[in-house]
Design an enzyme around this catalytic site. Sequence first.
Site, mmCIF file in Angstrom:
data_model
loop_
_atom_site.group_PDB
_atom_site.id
_atom_site.type_symbol
_atom_site.label_atom_id
_atom_site.label_comp_id
_atom_site.label_asym_id
_atom_site.label_seq_id
_atom_site.Cartn_x
_atom_site.Cartn_y
_atom_site.Cartn_z
ATOM 1 N N GLY A 239 36.144 45.815 30.817
ATOM 2 C CA GLY A 239 35.550 46.448 31.986
ATOM 3 C C GLY A 239 34.046 46.365 32.117
ATOM 4 O O GLY A 239 33.501 46.763 33.147
ATOM 5 N N GLU A 275 39.084 43.945 25.408
ATOM 6 C CA GLU A 275 39.694 42.984 26.325
ATOM 7 C C GLU A 275 38.732 42.585 27.443
ATOM 8 O O GLU A 275 39.017 42.783 28.630
ATOM 9 C CB GLU A 275 40.970 43.579 26.912
ATOM 10 C CG GLU A 275 42.038 43.902 25.868
ATOM 11 C CD GLU A 275 43.126 44.811 26.397
ATOM 12 O OE1 GLU A 275 43.024 45.233 27.574
ATOM 13 O OE2 GLU A 275 44.061 45.128 25.647
ATOM 14 N N ARG A 278 35.819 39.565 32.768
ATOM 15 C CA ARG A 278 34.769 39.218 33.720
ATOM 16 C C ARG A 278 33.460 38.820 33.031
ATOM 17 O O ARG A 278 32.812 37.849 33.432
ATOM 18 C CB ARG A 278 34.532 40.411 34.654
ATOM 19 C CG ARG A 278 33.611 40.122 35.817
ATOM 20 C CD ARG A 278 33.234 41.420 36.529
ATOM 21 N NE ARG A 278 34.389 42.237 36.858
ATOM 22 C CZ ARG A 278 35.032 42.219 38.024
ATOM 23 N NH1 ARG A 278 34.609 41.401 38.979
ATOM 24 N NH2 ARG A 278 36.062 43.005 38.245
ATOM 25 N N ARG A 314 37.170 37.564 46.801
ATOM 26 C CA ARG A 314 36.470 38.790 46.402
ATOM 27 C C ARG A 314 35.618 39.400 47.534
ATOM 28 O O ARG A 314 35.634 40.621 47.726
ATOM 29 C CB ARG A 314 35.604 38.552 45.169
ATOM 30 C CG ARG A 314 36.406 38.214 43.913
ATOM 31 C CD ARG A 314 35.534 38.226 42.663
ATOM 32 N NE ARG A 314 35.094 39.581 42.345
ATOM 33 C CZ ARG A 314 33.889 40.052 42.607
ATOM 34 N NH1 ARG A 314 32.971 39.290 43.172
ATOM 35 N NH2 ARG A 314 33.580 41.296 42.297
ATOM 36 N N TYR A 318 37.002 42.997 48.292
ATOM 37 C CA TYR A 318 36.218 44.059 47.649
ATOM 38 C C TYR A 318 34.845 44.274 48.280
ATOM 39 O O TYR A 318 34.036 45.035 47.730
ATOM 40 C CB TYR A 318 36.000 43.727 46.165
ATOM 41 C CG TYR A 318 37.243 43.504 45.359
ATOM 42 C CD1 TYR A 318 38.188 44.510 45.166
ATOM 43 C CD2 TYR A 318 37.488 42.269 44.758
ATOM 44 C CE1 TYR A 318 39.330 44.293 44.413
ATOM 45 C CE2 TYR A 318 38.626 42.043 43.995
ATOM 46 C CZ TYR A 318 39.543 43.058 43.827
ATOM 47 O OH TYR A 318 40.663 42.837 43.082
ATOM 48 N N CYS A 346 41.112 31.322 59.905
ATOM 49 C CA CYS A 346 41.153 32.023 61.193
ATOM 50 C C CYS A 346 41.285 33.532 61.007
ATOM 51 O O CYS A 346 42.293 34.153 61.393
ATOM 52 C CB CYS A 346 42.297 31.482 62.040
ATOM 53 S SG CYS A 346 42.000 29.803 62.610
ATOM 54 N N GLU A 347 40.302 34.111 60.377
ATOM 55 C CA GLU A 347 40.193 35.562 60.194
ATOM 56 C C GLU A 347 38.712 35.927 60.201
ATOM 57 O O GLU A 347 37.896 35.249 59.573
ATOM 58 C CB GLU A 347 40.786 35.987 58.840
ATOM 59 C CG GLU A 347 42.239 35.673 58.653
ATOM 60 C CD GLU A 347 43.057 36.914 58.350
ATOM 61 O OE1 GLU A 347 42.494 38.015 58.359
ATOM 62 O OE2 GLU A 347 44.268 36.748 58.113
ATOM 63 N N TYR A 375 38.064 35.974 38.571
ATOM 64 C CA TYR A 375 38.748 36.434 39.776
ATOM 65 C C TYR A 375 38.406 35.570 40.985
ATOM 66 O O TYR A 375 38.306 36.058 42.103
ATOM 67 C CB TYR A 375 38.437 37.920 40.034
ATOM 68 C CG TYR A 375 38.788 38.768 38.846
ATOM 69 C CD1 TYR A 375 40.108 39.029 38.538
ATOM 70 C CD2 TYR A 375 37.796 39.265 38.000
ATOM 71 C CE1 TYR A 375 40.441 39.767 37.413
ATOM 72 C CE2 TYR A 375 38.122 40.019 36.870
ATOM 73 C CZ TYR A 375 39.437 40.253 36.590
ATOM 74 O OH TYR A 375 39.774 40.987 35.481
#
Length: 421
Positions: A239, A275, A278, A314, A318, A346-347, A375
């Site tokens: 994290g 763990e 990132r 991302r 996010y 197309c968004e 990610y």
Amino acid sequence: MDHFLYRDGVLHAEDVPVTDIAAAVGTPFYVYSTATLTRHFHLFDEALEGMDHLVCFAMKSNSNLAVLKLLGEMGAGIDVVSMGEYLKAKAAGVSGDRIVFSGVGKTRDEMRVALEGGIRQFNVESEPELEALNEVAISLGVTAPIALRVNPDVDAKTHAKIATGKSENKFGIPIATCREVYARAAAMDGIDVVGIDVHIGSQLTQLEPFRLAFTKVAELTEALRADGHNIRRLDLGGGLGIPYERSNDAPPLPLEYGEVIKETVGHLGCEVEIEPGRLISGNAGILVSSVIYLKNGEGRDFLIVDAAMNDLVRPSMYDAHHDIVSVVEAEAAVDQHPVDIVGPVCETGDTFAKARNMPPLASGDLVAFRSAGAYGAVMASEYNSRPLIPEVLVHGDQFAVIRARPTFDEMINRDTIPEWL
């Protein structure tokens, strides 16, 4: 720190000009730096020096076989969350005794495959999962090593979608009630209780949430030992965040994170697992894209590039920031002007940045999205029938494609049309 630097006015990946890779493989593509991956793994390994420990790379951040093999050969363990990740870790040469299986929804088939292929431990997230694992282990005539994932109800002070340690999150067993679950686990014939697992979220930029969670784990360890459990391993999750915006204050260093671990649980004599994902892979990769058009709108200009939200989700998912730079370095005296950097999907959500100051760019120019090694490729899709993009690994002055771009025919031929159509 990373190994994507300008030399003679051109962005390099280690000793390779990014322009050379673009000419060879086409855009868009991801490129990863061996030197950065190596450096970041060793930072964590050194941070826990003096403790019995294992750094388990969270492969959900980057699951390319070449990346896994590189880290595995340095001695990394692997944290997996699915059968596919388990099998990829094994295919990369990582032995089962260095693989930790996490995740809230493990199936019996996944349990069986891991028990038959070898596993360091299961991080069990619920009582129904514990019962299922016990039954599978007994049916195979083995015992399953487990740590219960406890939910410490600690606010990680991170994005709501990547916070995992609060009571309202789906993860883990409430720490207030977990002693009863440990007692049940110890009485099961197919279960070997080895430790405690905790993970409070991703992209943390402060140490205090870690300190609070690890202190609770230390207190729980002593309580469980008093109950008669042989708690010998602590999985403290990952994290630790990375600096996506280089102008901002940097998150804590792995060395400082390691000091918190030593201060809170170092006296317990347990083997420690962490763990990180990132922080090992994030700044080890960039996404390279070409400019298609500069579109002048009413009150704003749009820089339309050939990467899209299906390649790097991302920012859309996010509201995440990625520094975006020209691959050919702009002269310091050149005026920059704000543009919205968008993709061709197309968004309206296919927007990477709004009003981002950029130097003048034209069709065919290359841009690089920094901090895209985590990610990025793993969350990509073929939305709008856009093929997945290549991944490239650089080592010094060499580079290799480690996942090729599928052809349109390959993408189309994965579908089948039934006989009645």
